[in-house]
Design a protein around this motif. Structure first.
Motif, PDB file in Angstrom:
ATOM      1  N   VAL B  21      -2.947  43.572  30.239  1.00 34.30           N
ATOM      2  CA  VAL B  21      -1.791  43.276  31.082  1.00 34.30           C
ATOM      3  C   VAL B  21      -1.318  44.566  31.749  1.00 34.30           C
ATOM      4  CG1 VAL B  21       0.566  42.396  31.116  1.00 34.30           C
ATOM      5  CG2 VAL B  21      -1.106  41.422  29.515  1.00 34.30           C
ATOM      6  N   VAL B  23       1.724  46.006  34.238  1.00 37.76           N
ATOM      7  CA  VAL B  23       3.024  45.741  34.858  1.00 37.76           C
ATOM      8  C   VAL B  23       3.341  46.896  35.800  1.00 37.76           C
ATOM      9  CG1 VAL B  23       5.494  45.443  34.439  1.00 37.76           C
ATOM     10  CG2 VAL B  23       3.830  44.462  32.849  1.00 37.76           C
ATOM     11  N   ILE B  33       3.412  37.105  39.436  1.00 44.46           N
ATOM     12  CA  ILE B  33       2.465  37.015  38.328  1.00 44.46           C
ATOM     13  C   ILE B  33       1.074  36.687  38.857  1.00 44.46           C
ATOM     14  CG2 ILE B  33       1.836  35.682  36.265  1.00 44.46           C
ATOM     15  CD1 ILE B  33       4.884  35.410  35.786  1.00 44.46           C
ATOM     16  N   VAL B  51       2.942  33.523  30.415  1.00 46.26           N
ATOM     17  CA  VAL B  51       3.352  34.830  30.940  1.00 46.26           C
ATOM     18  C   VAL B  51       4.765  34.731  31.519  1.00 46.26           C
ATOM     19  CG1 VAL B  51       2.824  36.619  32.639  1.00 46.26           C
ATOM     20  CG2 VAL B  51       0.964  35.493  31.395  1.00 46.26           C
ATOM     21  N   CYS B  55       8.173  36.780  30.446  1.00 45.66           N
ATOM     22  CA  CYS B  55       8.896  37.614  31.406  1.00 45.66           C
ATOM     23  C   CYS B  55      10.364  37.190  31.497  1.00 45.66           C
ATOM     24  CB  CYS B  55       8.259  37.524  32.787  1.00 45.66           C
ATOM     25  SG  CYS B  55       6.654  38.317  32.845  1.00 45.66           S
ATOM     26  N   VAL B  65       3.145  41.458  37.532  1.00 51.25           N
ATOM     27  CA  VAL B  65       2.492  41.384  36.228  1.00 51.25           C
ATOM     28  C   VAL B  65       1.084  40.838  36.444  1.00 51.25           C
ATOM     29  CG1 VAL B  65       2.562  40.393  33.912  1.00 51.25           C
ATOM     30  CG2 VAL B  65       4.697  40.958  35.097  1.00 51.25           C
ATOM     31  N   VAL B  81       1.946  41.073  26.998  1.00 50.26           N
ATOM     32  CA  VAL B  81       2.894  41.168  28.103  1.00 50.26           C
ATOM     33  C   VAL B  81       4.124  41.959  27.643  1.00 50.26           C
ATOM     34  CG1 VAL B  81       4.492  39.867  29.594  1.00 50.26           C
ATOM     35  CG2 VAL B  81       2.138  39.060  29.290  1.00 50.26           C
ATOM     36  N   VAL B  85       5.340  45.455  29.323  1.00 52.05           N
ATOM     37  CA  VAL B  85       6.660  45.570  29.937  1.00 52.05           C
ATOM     38  C   VAL B  85       7.426  46.751  29.324  1.00 52.05           C
ATOM     39  CG1 VAL B  85       8.928  44.459  30.172  1.00 52.05           C
ATOM     40  CG2 VAL B  85       6.849  43.150  30.637  1.00 52.05           C
ATOM     41  N   SER B  88       6.462  49.925  30.653  1.00 47.81           N
ATOM     42  CA  SER B  88       6.710  50.163  32.085  1.00 47.81           C
ATOM     43  C   SER B  88       8.169  50.570  32.346  1.00 47.81           C
ATOM     44  CB  SER B  88       6.386  48.895  32.881  1.00 47.81           C
ATOM     45  OG  SER B  88       7.399  47.930  32.683  1.00 47.81           O
TER      46      SER B  88
END
Ligand SMILES: [Zn+2]
Lengths: 421, 89
Positions: B21, B23, B33, B51, B55, B65, B81, B85, B88
């Protein structure tokens, strides 16, 4: 994030490091197993067979790791990546344990897939669907998948070719012994114990050669001298391979006799009959540890046990193993089983102290402390590890020879092949 | 509290039964996405839902993503995911 997902991420960067260091395609051999802890006898044998299947190629570097994902091989091989991937797909499709293997081929920038070679995706081992689909839909119950894995392993051991059957049984016994969670000075899949000159890979390589050699003795279960001849050749090949390191000398002697015994209705009396004259060995002097101990202390060691047909192994230790974990069994052996390797290295007083400690162990902390203590003392209960191999040989052999396929016993008794408790 | 990426965050691997994944921050409040999957034809929608759910739970905005799926189960996808995240932010 689960521990397993974390380990996988960590491994991905580890693999990139290897690729950067060795400029060849990297082959990663894992096993398709269930659960958050994949370490088990079957998992270990599956990946070792994958490694053996690749051994004839031009291997440039071999590494192993042993984590919750189980044993994993990382092998750098000097071949074009497409050719290598085809070889690996062929192993996955055609080796008797291939369906349980998961062999990836990659370079630093690229992981090659079946699709890149215009091959079909892997199919599920329980139906004709693509494996990805069954995994995602969770089409099959855990119990069906486990049964498939155990049955596949049983079929592999049970092969109709006698020589191959014994080779696989003995190899499983020798490698299986290495899954013990703590070595107490011995080599395990994850630890060199008290040894600087040996590790898991050396034992795995040695187990291959030793099992190939001593399985040749399966037709000679009536003749001690012929067994011994085969044993000598096995020993020679072992020392050539390890460059003089003693990985399996004791195990060769023990497993040859156990193999002969298992082919008779009463193994104990047969082994005892075969070993009738064995104590006459002590009239000569081969310069071994066992011989020294006999000359100095009158200790008959493994020969003495053979003369009794390994009666303790069959009537006490093996039944103990059936209701205890491999770790408990190993500790019991260290405490109970006369181990001349240990005695020779440690001397009488340290030997006694070690056995006392093994008997007094109660909890996890005691185990870890004992493991640490053995390594500090530089001790290694190799004779007990050999006995553990013998137990596995007995267990696997009786399992594959069983006529009944009674589902619950099958499950309960052999769940341990899929986990290390 | 909204979560807005400030840099690229990557999690996961490209092995079977896993996914990778990535991001990345965008210039606005949108959430994009993208799914690539070995089982896209059959499960693309389901994967996208998994997903999207994750999110939303993370209140993610201003992000692209990208999921490269190699046959992972939903709980693996969600975990990857989440980690990407976090990395990120
Ligand atoms: Zn299926």
């Amino acid at each position: 994030m689960s521990k397993l997902l974390e380990e996988r991420e960590f491994r991905a960067s580890f693999q990139k490091q290897i690729c950067a260091e060795y400029p060849f395609p990297l082959v990663i051999i894992k096993a398709n197993m269930l659960g958050e802890d994949k370490r088990s006898l079957i998992q270990t044998i599956v990946v070792c067979e994958g490694y053996f299947a690749l051994k004839k190629l031009n291997l440039k570097n071999i590494l192993t790791t042993y984590t919750l994902e189980g044993l994993i091989f990382y092998i750098s091989i000097d071949l074009p990546i497409e050719q290598l991937k085809r070889i690996c797909v062929d192993i996955e499709e055609n080796h008797p344990l291939g369906r349980l293997m998961d062999i990836d081929v990659m370079t630093v920038h690229f992981q090659i897939s079946r699709r890149d070679l215009n091959l079909d995706s892997r199919s599920c081992f329980l139906c004709d669907e693509v494996a990805y689909v069954c995994v995602r839909e969770q089409t099959h119950s855990i119990s069906d998948i486990e049964t498939y894995i155990i049955d596949t392993f049983k079929k592999y051991l049970r092969t109709n070719i006698n020589h191959k059957r014994w080779q696989r049984l003995i190899q499983t016994a020798l490698i299986g012994e290495l899954i013990k969670p703590l070595g107490y000075g011995c080599v395990t899949l994850g630890d060199q114990g008290s040894h600087k000159d040996m590790d898991a890979l050396l034992f795995i390589d040695s187990a291959r050669i030793v099992s190939e050699e001593i399985s040749k003795a399966h037709p000679f279960s009536e003749n001690f001298d012929q067994l011994r001849e085969v044993g000598k050749i096995a020993e020679k090949r072992m020392f050539e391979m390890t460059r003089g390191v003693n990985t399996h000398k004791g195990a060769i002697f023990l497993l040859l006799l156990v193999m002969a015994g298992l082919q008779h209705p009463d193994p104990v009396s047969h082994i005892s009959f075969l070993s009738e004259d064995i104590l006459s060995d002590f009239e000569g002097d081969d310069g071994s540890h066992g011989m020294r101990l006999y000359k100095e202390h009158g200790i008959t060691g493994i020969r003495g046990l053979a003369k009794e047909g390994f009666s303790d192994l069959f009537t006490r230790t093996y039944p103990y193993y059936r209701s205890h974990s491999i770790d408990e069994t190993f500790l019991w052996l260290i405490g109970e089983n006369p181990d001349t390797t240990l005695m020779y290295r440690g001397g009488q007083s340290l030997y006694n102290e070690c056995r006392e400690k093994a008997k007094q162990i109660e909890n996890v902390d005691d185990r870890i402390e004992f493991d640490r203590w053995m390594k500090i003392q530089g001790l290694s209960p190799g004779g007990s590890a050999d006995m553990l191999s013998a137990i596995l040989l007995i267990d696997c052999y009786w399992w594959i020879m069983e006529e009944t396929n009674d589902e619950p016993t099958h499950k309960n008794r052999y769940r341990r092949y899929l986990g290390i408790e | 509290m909204m979560n807005r990426p400030t840099k690229t965050g990557i999690a996961g691997t490209l092995e079977s039964n896993d996914c990778q994944v990535t991001v990345e921050p965008t210039n606005d409040d949108s959430l994009v996405i993208q799914i690539e999957s070995v089982v896209k034809a059959r499960f693309g929608k389901q994967i996208e839902m998994a997903v999207m759910d994750t999110c939303k739970q993370l209140e993610l905005v201003g992000a692209t993503v990208f999921v490269d799926d190699k046959g992972a189960l939903d709980f693996t996808i969600k975990a990857r995911v989440e980690t990407a995240v976090k990395r990120s932010l």
